[in-house]
Design a protein around this motif. Structure first.
Motif, PDB file in Angstrom:
ATOM      1  N   ILE A 197      37.941  61.005  16.921  1.00  0.00           N
ATOM      2  CA  ILE A 197      37.581  61.875  15.802  1.00  0.00           C
ATOM      3  C   ILE A 197      38.214  61.338  14.534  1.00  0.00           C
ATOM      4  CG2 ILE A 197      39.460  63.486  16.396  1.00  0.00           C
ATOM      5  CD1 ILE A 197      37.681  65.696  15.071  1.00  0.00           C
ATOM      6  N   ILE A 198      37.399  61.193  13.510  1.00  0.00           N
ATOM      7  CA  ILE A 198      37.848  60.746  12.185  1.00  0.00           C
ATOM      8  C   ILE A 198      37.946  61.998  11.329  1.00  0.00           C
ATOM      9  CG2 ILE A 198      37.322  59.240  10.232  1.00  0.00           C
ATOM     10  CD1 ILE A 198      35.533  57.622  12.196  1.00  0.00           C
ATOM     11  N   TYR A 199      39.160  62.343  10.926  1.00  0.00           N
ATOM     12  CA  TYR A 199      39.363  63.655  10.292  1.00  0.00           C
ATOM     13  C   TYR A 199      40.112  63.539   8.962  1.00  0.00           C
ATOM     14  CZ  TYR A 199      44.077  63.299  12.350  1.00  0.00           C
ATOM     15  OH  TYR A 199      45.341  62.889  12.701  1.00  0.00           O
ATOM     16  N   SER A 200      39.832  64.475   8.087  1.00  0.00           N
ATOM     17  CA  SER A 200      40.521  64.535   6.791  1.00  0.00           C
ATOM     18  C   SER A 200      41.982  64.914   7.008  1.00  0.00           C
ATOM     19  CB  SER A 200      39.843  65.562   5.886  1.00  0.00           C
ATOM     20  OG  SER A 200      39.779  66.827   6.516  1.00  0.00           O
ATOM     21  N   ASP A 201      42.845  64.418   6.145  1.00  0.00           N
ATOM     22  CA  ASP A 201      44.288  64.578   6.362  1.00  0.00           C
ATOM     23  C   ASP A 201      44.841  65.882   5.786  1.00  0.00           C
ATOM     24  OD1 ASP A 201      44.031  63.957   3.682  1.00  0.00           O
ATOM     25  OD2 ASP A 201      45.565  62.391   3.675  1.00  0.00           O
ATOM     26  N   SER A 240      36.245  68.125   6.510  1.00  0.00           N
ATOM     27  CA  SER A 240      36.487  69.392   5.834  1.00  0.00           C
ATOM     28  C   SER A 240      37.705  69.347   4.906  1.00  0.00           C
ATOM     29  CB  SER A 240      36.678  70.504   6.864  1.00  0.00           C
ATOM     30  OG  SER A 240      36.864  71.743   6.235  1.00  0.00           O
ATOM     31  N   LEU A 241      37.582  70.064   3.800  1.00  0.00           N
ATOM     32  CA  LEU A 241      38.668  70.157   2.823  1.00  0.00           C
ATOM     33  C   LEU A 241      39.642  71.279   3.159  1.00  0.00           C
ATOM     34  CD1 LEU A 241      36.597  69.705  -0.467  1.00  0.00           C
ATOM     35  CD2 LEU A 241      37.928  67.966   0.740  1.00  0.00           C
ATOM     36  N   LEU A 274      37.149  57.375   3.659  1.00  0.00           N
ATOM     37  CA  LEU A 274      36.406  57.679   4.882  1.00  0.00           C
ATOM     38  C   LEU A 274      35.594  56.461   5.339  1.00  0.00           C
ATOM     39  CD1 LEU A 274      35.299  59.433   7.114  1.00  0.00           C
ATOM     40  CD2 LEU A 274      33.825  60.582   5.450  1.00  0.00           C
ATOM     41  N   ALA A 275      34.935  55.804   4.377  1.00  0.00           N
ATOM     42  CA  ALA A 275      34.168  54.602   4.715  1.00  0.00           C
ATOM     43  C   ALA A 275      35.076  53.529   5.303  1.00  0.00           C
ATOM     44  CB  ALA A 275      33.458  54.076   3.471  1.00  0.00           C
ATOM     45  N   GLN A 276      36.258  53.375   4.726  1.00  0.00           N
ATOM     46  CA  GLN A 276      37.205  52.375   5.217  1.00  0.00           C
ATOM     47  C   GLN A 276      37.677  52.720   6.634  1.00  0.00           C
ATOM     48  OE1 GLN A 276      40.733  51.992   2.821  1.00  0.00           O
ATOM     49  NE2 GLN A 276      41.349  50.053   3.758  1.00  0.00           N
ATOM     50  N   ALA A 277      37.913  54.033   6.891  1.00  0.00           N
ATOM     51  CA  ALA A 277      38.360  54.454   8.224  1.00  0.00           C
ATOM     52  C   ALA A 277      37.291  54.153   9.272  1.00  0.00           C
ATOM     53  CB  ALA A 277      38.700  55.947   8.212  1.00  0.00           C
ATOM     54  N   ILE A 278      36.025  54.361   8.905  1.00  0.00           N
ATOM     55  CA  ILE A 278      34.940  54.061   9.847  1.00  0.00           C
ATOM     56  C   ILE A 278      34.838  52.558  10.086  1.00  0.00           C
ATOM     57  CG2 ILE A 278      32.447  54.151  10.189  1.00  0.00           C
ATOM     58  CD1 ILE A 278      32.452  56.781   8.576  1.00  0.00           C
ATOM     59  N   GLU A 279      34.854  51.801   9.003  1.00  0.00           N
ATOM     60  CA  GLU A 279      34.693  50.344   9.115  1.00  0.00           C
ATOM     61  C   GLU A 279      35.838  49.710   9.904  1.00  0.00           C
ATOM     62  OE1 GLU A 279      34.086  46.397   6.217  1.00  0.00           O
ATOM     63  OE2 GLU A 279      34.520  48.390   5.345  1.00  0.00           O
ATOM     64  N   ALA A 280      37.065  50.165   9.630  1.00  0.00           N
ATOM     65  CA  ALA A 280      38.225  49.562  10.288  1.00  0.00           C
ATOM     66  C   ALA A 280      38.285  49.878  11.779  1.00  0.00           C
ATOM     67  CB  ALA A 280      39.505  50.044   9.603  1.00  0.00           C
ATOM     68  N   ASN A 281      37.511  50.850  12.232  1.00  0.00           N
ATOM     69  CA  ASN A 281      37.595  51.266  13.627  1.00  0.00           C
ATOM     70  C   ASN A 281      36.255  51.163  14.353  1.00  0.00           C
ATOM     71  OD1 ASN A 281      40.480  52.563  14.027  1.00  0.00           O
ATOM     72  ND2 ASN A 281      39.766  53.213  12.003  1.00  0.00           N
ATOM     73  N   LEU A 282      35.377  50.304  13.839  1.00  0.00           N
ATOM     74  CA  LEU A 282      34.058  50.176  14.460  1.00  0.00           C
ATOM     75  C   LEU A 282      34.147  49.827  15.948  1.00  0.00           C
ATOM     76  CD1 LEU A 282      32.006  48.366  11.662  1.00  0.00           C
ATOM     77  CD2 LEU A 282      31.633  50.674  12.551  1.00  0.00           C
ATOM     78  N   ILE A 317      41.761  59.624  13.905  1.00  0.00           N
ATOM     79  CA  ILE A 317      41.925  58.652  12.805  1.00  0.00           C
ATOM     80  C   ILE A 317      41.816  59.456  11.516  1.00  0.00           C
ATOM     81  CG2 ILE A 317      40.975  56.616  11.657  1.00  0.00           C
ATOM     82  CD1 ILE A 317      39.601  56.015  14.448  1.00  0.00           C
ATOM     83  N   SER A 318      42.871  59.479  10.735  1.00  0.00           N
ATOM     84  CA  SER A 318      42.862  60.314   9.524  1.00  0.00           C
ATOM     85  C   SER A 318      42.457  59.500   8.300  1.00  0.00           C
ATOM     86  CB  SER A 318      44.231  60.941   9.306  1.00  0.00           C
ATOM     87  OG  SER A 318      45.191  59.952   8.970  1.00  0.00           O
ATOM     88  N   PHE A 319      41.939  60.218   7.291  1.00  0.00           N
ATOM     89  CA  PHE A 319      41.621  59.603   6.000  1.00  0.00           C
ATOM     90  C   PHE A 319      41.923  60.629   4.914  1.00  0.00           C
ATOM     91  CE2 PHE A 319      37.846  61.973   7.063  1.00  0.00           C
ATOM     92  CZ  PHE A 319      37.388  62.473   5.855  1.00  0.00           C
ATOM     93  N   GLN A 320      42.058  60.152   3.699  1.00  0.00           N
ATOM     94  CA  GLN A 320      42.387  61.036   2.583  1.00  0.00           C
ATOM     95  C   GLN A 320      41.239  62.001   2.324  1.00  0.00           C
ATOM     96  OE1 GLN A 320      42.806  59.149  -1.240  1.00  0.00           O
ATOM     97  NE2 GLN A 320      44.123  60.751  -2.044  1.00  0.00           N
ATOM     98  N   ALA A 321      41.526  63.293   2.395  1.00  0.00           N
ATOM     99  CA  ALA A 321      40.508  64.325   2.225  1.00  0.00           C
ATOM    100  C   ALA A 321      39.816  64.198   0.867  1.00  0.00           C
ATOM    101  CB  ALA A 321      41.140  65.711   2.350  1.00  0.00           C
ATOM    102  N   GLY A 322      38.502  64.314   0.887  1.00  0.00           N
ATOM    103  CA  GLY A 322      37.721  64.288  -0.350  1.00  0.00           C
ATOM    104  C   GLY A 322      37.484  62.905  -0.919  1.00  0.00           C
ATOM    105  N   ASN A 323      37.900  61.861  -0.201  1.00  0.00           N
ATOM    106  CA  ASN A 323      37.774  60.494  -0.706  1.00  0.00           C
ATOM    107  C   ASN A 323      36.756  59.723   0.149  1.00  0.00           C
ATOM    108  OD1 ASN A 323      38.059  57.766  -1.386  1.00  0.00           O
ATOM    109  ND2 ASN A 323      40.274  57.949  -1.742  1.00  0.00           N
ATOM    110  N   PRO A 324      35.511  59.570  -0.322  1.00  0.00           N
ATOM    111  CA  PRO A 324      34.487  58.885   0.482  1.00  0.00           C
ATOM    112  C   PRO A 324      34.811  57.425   0.753  1.00  0.00           C
ATOM    113  CG  PRO A 324      33.679  59.328  -1.741  1.00  0.00           C
ATOM    114  CD  PRO A 324      34.976  60.062  -1.607  1.00  0.00           C
ATOM    115  N   PHE A 325      35.531  56.767  -0.165  1.00  0.00           N
ATOM    116  CA  PHE A 325      35.902  55.366   0.053  1.00  0.00           C
ATOM    117  C   PHE A 325      36.907  55.257   1.201  1.00  0.00           C
ATOM    118  CE2 PHE A 325      34.389  55.437  -4.311  1.00  0.00           C
ATOM    119  CZ  PHE A 325      33.547  54.338  -4.334  1.00  0.00           C
TER     120      PHE A 325
END
Length: 624
Positions: A294-298, A275-276, A321-329, A311-319
């Motif tokens: 939980i992988i959440y927007s920052d 969520s934004l 988010l993809a990196q956060a998922i991949e790095a924590n498989l 695990i946070s990722f830059q909000a609105g940035n699909p790349f």
């Protein structure tokens, strides 16, 4: 004696799950408290929500009473009403009112709102900021925004809600739920309504980015698929799924039962919250309740919530988010039935008790402050009767009593005498001649009523001490009240629009001079501005003020007249009267409908209407 919280059930029919879940979490948290700290709870249900009470089945047994949220409903035993709705239906002004603002999303994402929505939110939040009732927010982030954009003068409180665990959830076998929805592979889950700011698109793009790297992530989505702000949004997401061949990886279930949703969340490898904007995320709290990754927007509020396995990722940035998922498989595993889940559940029980205590503390503070400024003199002394054992409602005379004495030749003559004492305009000259002709031709048989004759008669009959008038103009109506009750304290509201209705509108000093001609000795407060803003501001500054007699004769648009009535009606004393003009005016045919909907429909109002001659007038007595 326990403090009583009146909880207002106002959501359910609109498809928004956040509101019902918020109320349920409050009630369940209060229900966990020991009797010494537990609030007494009365549920007030908006009429349009009665058919949707099934959503609240899990908490109805915790209510000490359930009542309709309508004018006239008993509230004598209630200390605080929360969350008070934006549209006041005209209920008792005595219980303290506490408002809830979920978030200030329109300030950051205005492109997701219509101009009308933005204007409404700006006007409403500005009003809340300057009135005297408490405003409750769900996070420090939300309070910071309130202070940044609206400079609140009202009391503010932060109440961070906690998801409430239903014990049956952890006793269920999630595999049956997986089978029910035909879910056969490991998956991550997103439990958000398909609203644009929830940013499913970034999540779908992240799944697509990973697919191109031969990393196949299955995603299950729950939540309503309708966004009233953009009816085509969900279709655009489905098109993206189809165009990128993601239908085998993304499964959209729509709005499902809360129990099913919880089982799917428990069985997932991780929760994703892209969520934004949020006020306080239920999804994050649900994940915390079960110890989920939980992988959440920052965004600021997610950082404030700070979930333990986040695990946070830059909000609105699909790349990102993809990196956060991949790095924590390697961390993406179901925790259902594990010690981690059991520990999280134990912490949730502790957090829920604390949440209940926080609610109790805030409600008690608000209730105590309200008792210190309890609205006084809520009865018209002349038109009420009290006994040691009260069999009837307090009012001793309704509209028929007053109507029976209204058509009196002496009233007509006295009204003309008062009109002759003040400065005349073309309408007063016409009215004088019209009344004289009626008396001359039909004598005691003549039947006529207008705002002047009604106000004269009611003022004489009720011995008015406090009078409020919306739509003062030159003070003709006000003159009737001041003549009958020279000591009356008067508050008048007008915009003083020049050449209103084709006649002069000289302003407040002219009105003061008019009343001096009639030897008015009481206080006179004339307030300039739009009554839809100035009347609420007046009551915010004078929270204890009530009136024996009120006239609404200002904005003649249906919306404006409705708002004026709703703003003043809670401040009418029991046994007092409200007067509404021009119900038969050919230029304003909708005013009679406003009267019928806003006053006549109320069971505590006894009404009378005259439409046979002139522009028509109505009045009502508040019976209880």
């Amino acid at each position: 004696m326990s403090t009583t919280l009146g909880l207002i059930i106002q959501w359910g029919s609109d498809g928004w799950t956040g509101g019902p879940n918020y109320l349920k979490n409050i009630v369940l948290a209060i229900g966990t408290l020991p009797p010494s700290h537990r609030l007494r709870m009365v549920f007030f249900v908006l009429p349009e929500q009665i058919d949707h009470l099934g959503q609240y089945q899990s908490i109805l047994h915790l209510a000490d009473d359930i009542r309709p949220f309508v004018p006239g409903v008993s509230m004598d035993d209630v200390d605080v009403l929360y969350p008070f709705p934006a549209e006041d239906p005209g209920v008792s002004a005595n219980p303290a009112r506490a408002f809830w603002i979920p978030d200030f999303q329109h300030k950051y994402l205005p492109h997701f709102f219509s101009n009308e929505d933005i204007q409404w939110r700006e006007k409403y939040f500005s009003y809340l900021a300057c009135q005297k009732n408490a405003v409750i927010l769900s996070s420090q982030s939300a309070l910071n925004d309130f202070q940044k954009f609206f400079f609140p003068q009202c009391p503010t409180y932060i109440l961070r809600f906690v998801s409430s665990l239903d014990d049956k959830w952890i006793q269920m076998d999630a595999s049956s739920t997986l089978k029910k929805f035909h879910i056969n592979n490991k998956y991550i889950i997103c439990c958000n309504q398909f609203w644009k700011h929830k940013d499913h698109l970034s999540l779908f793009k992240a799944i697509n980015i990973l697919k191109k790297k031969n990393i196949y992530i299955n995603l299950v989505c729950t939540g309503s698929t309708e966004d009233h702000r953009d009816l085509n949004y969900f279709n655009s997401l489905k098109e993206y799924i189809e165009q990128n061949n993601l239908s085998q990886q993304i499964q959209i279930l729509g709005l499902i039962d809360r129990t099913d949703q919880i089982q799917l969340l428990r069985a997932s490898m991780a929760v994703v919250q892209p969520s934004l904007f949020e006020g306080w995320s239920t999804v994050v709290e649900d994940a915390r309740m079960f110890g989920k990754t939980i992988i959440y927007s920052d965004i600021p509020v997610h950082k404030e919530q700070n979930p333990p396995y986040g695990i946070s990722f830059q909000a609105g940035n699909p790349f990102a988010l993809a990196q956060a998922i991949e790095a924590n498989l390697d961390k993406l595993n179901s925790t259902i039935g594990t010690q981690r889940e059991l520990d999280a559940i134990a912490k949730n029980r502790e957090a829920r008790i604390k949440f209940g205590l926080d609610i109790s503390k805030i409600v008690n503070i608000i209730g105590k402050k309200n008792k210190d400024i309890k609205i006084k003199a809520i009865y018209n002394i002349k038109n009420t009767f009290f006994a040691q054992k009260q069999w009837y409602h307090p009012a001793i005379a309704g509209s028929q009593t007053f109507a029976s004495g209204l058509f009196d030749i002496n009233i007509y003559k006295n009204v003309c005498n008062i009109l002759n004492k003040i400065q005349k305009d073309d309408y007063i000259i016409f009215l004088n001649e019209f009344i004289k002709k009626g008396i001359e031709n039909f004598k005691e048989n003549w039947r006529y009523a207008d705002i002047c004759t009604v106000l004269y008669h009611l003022s004489k009959s009720l011995d008015v001490k406090n009078y409020l008038e919306i739509g003062v103009r030159q003070g003709r109506s006000m003159a009737m009240v001041a003549s009958c009750c020279p000591e009356v304290d008067i508050v008048g509201f007008d915009m003083w629009i020049q050449d209103y209705a084709g006649m002069e509108n000289p302003g407040p000093e002219f009105v003061r001079d008019q009343l001096l001609r009639l030897n008015h000795k009481g206080k006179l407060n004339l307030v300039s501005g739009n009554s839809q803003e100035t009347v609420p501001a007046y009551f915010a500054a004078n929270p204890q003020q009530t009136f024996d007699l009120i006239t609404v004769d200002g904005d003649h648009s249906p919306e404006g007249a409705t708002m004026d009535i709703r703003n003043v009606l809670p401040r009418l004393r029991i046994g007092g009267a409200i007067v509404f003009d021009d119900i038969a005016h050919p230029s304003h045919p909708q005013l009679i409908n406003v009267w019928q909907q806003e006053v006549q429909s109320r069971p505590n109002m006894s009404c009378f209407e005259f439409t046979e001659l002139g522009y028509g007038v109505a009045f009502a007595i508040r019976m209880h």
